[in-house]
Design a protein around this motif. Structure first.
Motif, PDB file in Angstrom:
ATOM      1  N   PRO A 147     107.346 -15.055 -54.466  1.00 40.89           N
ATOM      2  CA  PRO A 147     105.999 -15.146 -54.945  1.00 40.89           C
ATOM      3  C   PRO A 147     104.952 -14.279 -54.386  1.00 40.89           C
ATOM      4  O   PRO A 147     103.761 -14.273 -54.538  1.00 40.89           O
ATOM      5  CB  PRO A 147     105.749 -16.683 -54.645  1.00 40.89           C
ATOM      6  CG  PRO A 147     106.398 -16.936 -53.363  1.00 40.89           C
ATOM      7  CD  PRO A 147     108.001 -15.962 -53.580  1.00 40.89           C
ATOM      8  N   ALA A 177     103.054 -17.795 -59.209  1.00 45.89           N
ATOM      9  CA  ALA A 177     102.458 -17.793 -57.663  1.00 45.89           C
ATOM     10  C   ALA A 177     101.953 -16.582 -57.411  1.00 45.89           C
ATOM     11  O   ALA A 177     100.964 -16.274 -56.832  1.00 45.89           O
ATOM     12  CB  ALA A 177     103.159 -18.704 -56.803  1.00 45.89           C
ATOM     13  N   GLU A 197     100.388 -24.336 -61.954  1.00 44.47           N
ATOM     14  CA  GLU A 197      99.559 -23.334 -61.166  1.00 44.47           C
ATOM     15  C   GLU A 197      98.846 -22.458 -62.031  1.00 44.47           C
ATOM     16  O   GLU A 197      98.055 -21.866 -61.782  1.00 44.47           O
ATOM     17  CB  GLU A 197     100.322 -22.613 -60.093  1.00 44.47           C
ATOM     18  CG  GLU A 197     100.218 -23.373 -58.820  1.00 44.47           C
ATOM     19  CD  GLU A 197     101.100 -22.212 -57.883  1.00 44.47           C
ATOM     20  OE1 GLU A 197     100.345 -21.273 -57.348  1.00 44.47           O
ATOM     21  OE2 GLU A 197     102.094 -22.533 -57.239  1.00 44.47           O
TER      22      GLU A 197
END
Ligand code: G6P
Ligand code: MG
Length: 220
Positions: A147, A177, A197
Motif C-alpha cells: 500500500p 490504500a 476505502e
C-alpha cells in the motif's frame, strides 16, 4: 480537472488475479497449507516474496525455510504462473477495458500502468495494448510495494500530472490504500466490502465506462 487514469494490471485489465490465485493455491497445497478466496484478497497487489511470506505465515511455516528455499518456492510459483499467461491473447482483456482505453485516448486523458508484477510487460505484450500506455511503472522501477503510494506517485510524475488530477483503478485492498495514500481518486473493481476505502466501487469492469468514471470523479 481529470488529467490521467492509472491502472493496476492484474485483476483490472485482465483476469491474471485468478492465475496468481491458482498458482499460489497449488504451491500452498503442496506445502500442506489450505487457503481460500477470502485469504487471497490479502495477496492481491502484494509482491511475490511478500505473498509467499503471508502464505507460509498462514500455515505457521514462516521459520521452516531458509532464504534460498523461499526463493525456490517463489520461483516455482512463478514458473506455473508463466505457463498460465503464455496462452493469453487480446481476447483476455476484461469487458469494457478496450473501449475505456480508446475513449481515454480520444479525450486526451493520459494513461498509466502501475503494476507490482515483474511479469507486467509480458502480459501487456500478450494483450497487445502497450501502445495505449503513456507510462508503465512496474516492480523493477519502485522500492516500496503497495500500500505504499510510490508506484502511483511515480506514474503521475512520469505523466507530468498532479496526483489530485488522477484516477487510480484497483482490484486490491493494498492497491486502493496506495491510491488513497497518493492523494488520488480511487476506483475499486470487485467486492464492496474488501474495497470499502475506495471513492467509487464497481462490481465488474463492464461498469467501468468513461462516462461513469468521469461522473464519479467530478462528484467528489
Ligand atoms: C500483482 C498481483 C499480485 C502479485 C504481484 C507480483 O500485484 O496482484 O498477486 O503477487 O503482482 O507479481 P509477479 O508476477 O512479479 O509475481
Ligand atoms: Mg490487481
Amino acid at each position: 480537472q481529470l488529467k490521467a487514469v492509472i491502472f493496476d494490471l492484474d485483476g483490472v485489465i485482465t483476469d491474471t488475479a485468478e492465475y496468481h490465485f491458482i498458482a499460489w493455491k497449488q504451491l500452498a497445497e503442496e506445502l500442506g497449507i489450505t487457503f481460500d478466496r477470502a485469504f487471497n484478497e490479502q495477496l492481491k497487489g502484494v509482491s511475490r516474496m511478500e505473498s509467499l511470506e503471508r502464505i507460509l505465515a498462514l500455515g505457521s511455516q514462516a521459520d521452516r525455510y531458509t532464504m534460498a528455499e523461499k526463493e525456490a518456492l517463489a520461483h516455482k510459483k512463478n514458473e506455473h504462473y508463466k505457463q498460465l499467461i503464455a496462452r493469453m491473447t487480446p481476447d483476455d482483456l476484461l469487458p469494457g477495458i478496450l473501449d475505456l482505453l480508446r475513449e481515454l485516448k480520444r479525450q486526451n486523458i493520459k494513461i498509466g500502468l502501475a503494476s507490482a508484477s515483474k511479469n507486467a510487460f509480458t502480459v501487456i505484450e500478450r494483450l497487445q495494448i502497450g501502445a495505449y500506455f503513456d507510462t508503465i511503472v512496474d516492480a523493477a522501477k519502485v522500492k516500496n510495494s503497495k500500500p505504499h503510494p510510490e508506484i502511483f506517485l511515480t506514474a503521475a510524475e512520469q505523466l507530468g500530472v498532479h496526483p489530485s488530477t488522477c484516477i487510480g483503478v484497483e482490484d486490491a485492498q493494498a492497491g486502493v490504500a496506495a491510491i488513497k495514500a497518493a492523494n488520488m481518486f480511487a476506483i475499486g473493481v470487485g467486492d464492496k466490502e474488501a474495497l470499502k476505502e475506495a471513492d467509487y466501487i464497481v462490481e465488474t469492469t463492464a461498469d467501468l465506462t468513461y462516462d461513469a468514471i468521469v461522473r464519479a470523479f467530478y462528484r467528489e
